[in-house]
Write an enzyme that holds these catalytic residues in place. Sequence first.
Site, PDB file in Angstrom:
ATOM      1  N   GLU A 114       0.828  -1.190   0.000  1.00 48.06           N
ATOM      2  CA  GLU A 114       0.000   0.000   0.000  1.00 48.06           C
ATOM      3  C   GLU A 114       0.871   1.251   0.000  1.00 48.06           C
ATOM      4  O   GLU A 114       1.414   1.638   1.029  1.00 48.06           O
ATOM      5  CB  GLU A 114      -0.938  -0.008   1.208  1.00 48.06           C
ATOM      6  CG  GLU A 114      -1.977   1.070   1.103  1.00 48.06           C
ATOM      7  CD  GLU A 114      -3.117   0.817   2.061  1.00 48.06           C
ATOM      8  OE1 GLU A 114      -3.340   1.703   2.906  1.00 48.06           O
ATOM      9  OE2 GLU A 114      -3.768  -0.222   1.971  1.00 48.06           O
TER      10      GLU A 114
ATOM     11  N   ASP B 273      -9.033  -1.982  -2.518  1.00 50.84           N
ATOM     12  CA  ASP B 273      -8.792  -1.074  -1.409  1.00 50.84           C
ATOM     13  C   ASP B 273     -10.075  -0.276  -1.221  1.00 50.84           C
ATOM     14  O   ASP B 273     -10.805  -0.009  -2.187  1.00 50.84           O
ATOM     15  CB  ASP B 273      -7.618  -0.135  -1.682  1.00 50.84           C
ATOM     16  CG  ASP B 273      -7.117   0.539  -0.402  1.00 50.84           C
ATOM     17  OD1 ASP B 273      -7.340   0.001   0.697  1.00 50.84           O
ATOM     18  OD2 ASP B 273      -6.501   1.609  -0.500  1.00 50.84           O
TER      19      ASP B 273
END
Length: 186
Positions: A37, A66
């Site tokens: 991420e 996400d």
Amino acid sequence: MKGEIKVVTGNSYKFMEFQDLAKDKVILSKVDAPKLEIQADSLEEIVRYSAVTFYSLYRSPLIVEDSGLFVEALRGFPGPYTNYVKRTLDCEGILKLMEGLSDRKAYFRSVIAYIDGERLALFKGEVSGRIAETMRGDKGFGFDPIFIPDGYGVSFGEMELGEKNSISHRGRAFREFLKFYESIEQ
């Protein structure tokens, strides 16, 4: 159906949601990997980066997802930083930030990236609601106990998996992905 699609996630509950949504339409396998991420200002940028990176490792069709909680009174915070905020402030921290605020409008947004070597496609889903006054329910994960979707008197944390999937941001994004996937598998 050609084969399976890897779902790259370290979150078992998220994978369970995907399996429930996939039913017999597509075969999913979980790749238990920490999400790569990057810190970015958009969910799209985060999943695009993760999908390309993981595809270079696995060389097979995969999806990465996400999602973010966007609280209007907090100017969209935590947004794309939801995962970090969940780990550091958790639900109690968001409730503390919301103390005394009457505007409790919020929405969840999900972005799924699908990559298979020929294409990279993004699918989005969103659900509007509000931040509860207190934590409610022990189902789901993340900020589910403090998010009440519009038209409901219960939080995501109080909903059974099927009910949440029928209205959630992730459910909406995954159904868009399924339409696309079925069209390319003809």
